[in-house]
Scaffold this motif. Sequence first.
Motif, PDB file in Angstrom:
ATOM      1  N   ASP A  55       0.836  -1.292  -0.064  1.00 36.58           N
ATOM      2  CA  ASP A  55       0.012   0.159  -0.045  1.00 36.58           C
ATOM      3  C   ASP A  55       0.887   1.089  -0.111  1.00 36.58           C
ATOM      4  O   ASP A  55       2.050   1.251  -0.003  1.00 36.58           O
ATOM      5  CB  ASP A  55      -1.015   0.025   1.098  1.00 36.58           C
ATOM      6  N   GLU A  56       0.060   2.326   0.131  1.00 37.30           N
ATOM      7  CA  GLU A  56       0.933   3.606   0.060  1.00 37.30           C
ATOM      8  C   GLU A  56       2.021   4.039   1.144  1.00 37.30           C
ATOM      9  O   GLU A  56       3.033   4.254   0.902  1.00 37.30           O
ATOM     10  CB  GLU A  56      -0.005   4.961  -0.061  1.00 37.30           C
TER      11      GLU A  56
ATOM     12  N   ASP B 157      -7.195   2.520  -6.310  1.00 43.29           N
ATOM     13  CA  ASP B 157      -7.735   3.178  -5.217  1.00 43.29           C
ATOM     14  C   ASP B 157      -8.193   1.812  -4.302  1.00 43.29           C
ATOM     15  O   ASP B 157      -8.214   2.123  -3.062  1.00 43.29           O
ATOM     16  CB  ASP B 157      -8.831   4.231  -5.335  1.00 43.29           C
ATOM     17  N   THR B 158      -8.760   0.903  -4.792  1.00 44.86           N
ATOM     18  CA  THR B 158      -8.983  -0.231  -3.834  1.00 44.86           C
ATOM     19  C   THR B 158      -7.938  -1.429  -4.240  1.00 44.86           C
ATOM     20  O   THR B 158      -7.604  -1.431  -5.500  1.00 44.86           O
ATOM     21  CB  THR B 158     -10.456  -0.595  -4.231  1.00 44.86           C
ATOM     22  N   LEU B 159      -8.134  -2.336  -3.612  1.00 45.09           N
ATOM     23  CA  LEU B 159      -7.321  -3.589  -3.730  1.00 45.09           C
ATOM     24  C   LEU B 159      -7.998  -4.394  -5.080  1.00 45.09           C
ATOM     25  O   LEU B 159      -7.144  -4.855  -5.839  1.00 45.09           O
ATOM     26  CB  LEU B 159      -7.168  -4.586  -2.477  1.00 45.09           C
TER      27      LEU B 159
ATOM     28  N   ASN C 189      -3.672  -9.239   7.068  1.00 47.07           N
ATOM     29  CA  ASN C 189      -3.891  -8.233   8.064  1.00 47.07           C
ATOM     30  C   ASN C 189      -4.370  -8.636   9.259  1.00 47.07           C
ATOM     31  O   ASN C 189      -4.048  -8.057  10.453  1.00 47.07           O
ATOM     32  CB  ASN C 189      -4.873  -7.242   7.311  1.00 47.07           C
TER      33      ASN C 189
ATOM     34  N   ILE D  43      -1.619  -3.949   5.311  1.00 43.78           N
ATOM     35  CA  ILE D  43      -1.585  -3.456   3.981  1.00 43.78           C
ATOM     36  C   ILE D  43      -3.188  -3.014   3.942  1.00 43.78           C
ATOM     37  O   ILE D  43      -4.060  -3.626   3.508  1.00 43.78           O
ATOM     38  CB  ILE D  43      -1.438  -4.487   3.072  1.00 43.78           C
ATOM     39  N   ASN D  44      -3.286  -1.555   4.196  1.00 40.72           N
ATOM     40  CA  ASN D  44      -4.590  -1.322   4.293  1.00 40.72           C
ATOM     41  C   ASN D  44      -4.842   0.288   4.092  1.00 40.72           C
ATOM     42  O   ASN D  44      -5.735   1.050   3.906  1.00 40.72           O
ATOM     43  CB  ASN D  44      -5.185  -1.472   5.563  1.00 40.72           C
ATOM     44  N   THR D  45      -3.775   1.034   3.365  1.00 36.78           N
ATOM     45  CA  THR D  45      -3.610   2.370   3.180  1.00 36.78           C
ATOM     46  C   THR D  45      -3.580   2.520   1.550  1.00 36.78           C
ATOM     47  O   THR D  45      -2.738   2.240   1.078  1.00 36.78           O
ATOM     48  CB  THR D  45      -2.620   2.947   3.936  1.00 36.78           C
ATOM     49  N   PRO D  46      -4.882   3.069   1.030  1.00 40.21           N
ATOM     50  CA  PRO D  46      -4.864   3.440  -0.005  1.00 40.21           C
ATOM     51  C   PRO D  46      -3.781   4.666  -0.887  1.00 40.21           C
ATOM     52  O   PRO D  46      -3.704   5.436   0.074  1.00 40.21           O
ATOM     53  CB  PRO D  46      -6.226   3.775  -0.614  1.00 40.21           C
TER      54      PRO D  46
ATOM     55  N   PHE E  89      -3.461   1.171  -3.555  1.00 40.53           N
ATOM     56  CA  PHE E  89      -2.786   0.045  -3.309  1.00 40.53           C
ATOM     57  C   PHE E  89      -1.921  -0.378  -4.624  1.00 40.53           C
ATOM     58  O   PHE E  89      -2.423   0.098  -5.785  1.00 40.53           O
ATOM     59  CB  PHE E  89      -3.768  -1.237  -3.120  1.00 40.53           C
TER      60      PHE E  89
END
Length: 493
Positions: A323-324, A357-359, A381, A408-411, A413
């Motif tokens: 992620d970012e 923007d999404t997985l 996660n 891994i959860n911050t857009p 991705f």
Amino acid sequence: MSITRRSFLGALSGFVSFGCQAVCPNPDETFDLIVVGSGVAGLTTAVIAAESGIRRVVVLEKQPLLGGTSIICEGNWSISETIFQKDAGIIDSNDSFYEDMLIAGRRTNKPELVRAMIDAGRQQFEWTVAGGVRPTAVGVNSGLRIPRAHKFNPVEVISHLRQCAKKLGVKIQTAVRVEELVGNHNSGVLGVRVSSAAGKCCIWATKCVVLATGGFARNRVLLSRYAPKLLNAPCLASIGATGDGLRLAEPFDPSLRDMNNLQAAYAFIPNPSSIRDMTHIFYGGAVAVNKWGRRFTDESQAYFHTAEAAIDQADAMTFLVFDEKIRRNQMSRRAVDLALLKPFDEVKAPPYLLVGDTLKLAAEKARIPAEILIETIGEYNHDITTLGRDSLFGRTSLDCGVGNLVTINTPPFFVMPVVPAFLGTYCGLEIDESARVLDKNGIPIKGLLAAGEVTGGLHGNGSVGGAHYGAAHAFGRIAGLTAAQLPSRKVFS
């Protein structure tokens, strides 16, 4: 055709020339030490031998330029207990480095070689720094639990060694191919037979010949014999890495070591052209998945072992998912990753960075089953949040025991297609801690030493980052010191 000394000298190109006659050289064309190969191992051998009192030293290089693989590598030299670590507040020990080497090699290394590398490497490191060549950074690398990879400019290192060789009167000759070692089982190695644009001749060594010829990553016949899985992996080794050392030593029945332990490295963007196409973002928190969206290994292990697992995946194609926050953090950790990941901020994502923007969107761009990838990352996660570790493959850290795992959860991705690539072989002639080449009975072959990638036994079934470059320095030093201690021989009449 008779080849005169003048015609031989005139036809050969190089930094410092020497000549010899076609059939049998005159005494002034005999050397005390012949070094085959001009990478770090070869040049270090020559310089240390000359500093130790050997007067007549020659380095033979088949390529038109010096350096071999040493000049195109990242220049990471792993060494422990240095002043640079101390200045950075890093607490390290030789014993810790030794243990990291054995862990990465799955304890198949020769322990005496590991100790010899650490001890001699420290001495050669201090010699290099005293000569004005200094590392620009100290950091972690594959398989290292403590930051001890000292970043050098490999071109600067080769240039420094060449300048030292020139001051010491070492002869360096390029565009000369060593065709065979001269000698037999009783006499040992007495010299070499060489060829050039001018023809062929013999060169004799009163002390010994040192093979510092590099590996055989460019030799498809040897690869098909020892590591057929790697034939289709991109190869980034020097074009001169064709197994000359193994070919030259073969008539003397040398013992070979670790030949079944050849491994690729992980992870490179598709169609890599150099070591600078290699990302370490999996050591920053990314996870590796196959084309079905499933994880397949512990990403924190030494990257040679991750590559081994990746090659076994369908089409050997894998993806790094992050992620970012992981991307931004990794750009501050490693200069190569900064170059690979920063273009996303400047214009648009490069073709090897698939972003969403999404997985789900990122997975669709990579043509990975989105539902499976979402499930994979969700389970990962959940493990990190509730257990503090990965329950599937046992990952407990970012990099070989260093760093806490991150979710891994911050857009946005990212999904990054990557492949294993082949950097070198790191196996071959078995040597002892004095760099003497051993025969199949474990007895040193008279007049023959070896250093660098042509040798086996040090790394075992895996290695830590920066140990290959460090070993070239260390065993180059050892070979030079050993050569200086050998008695002179009468090699021809």
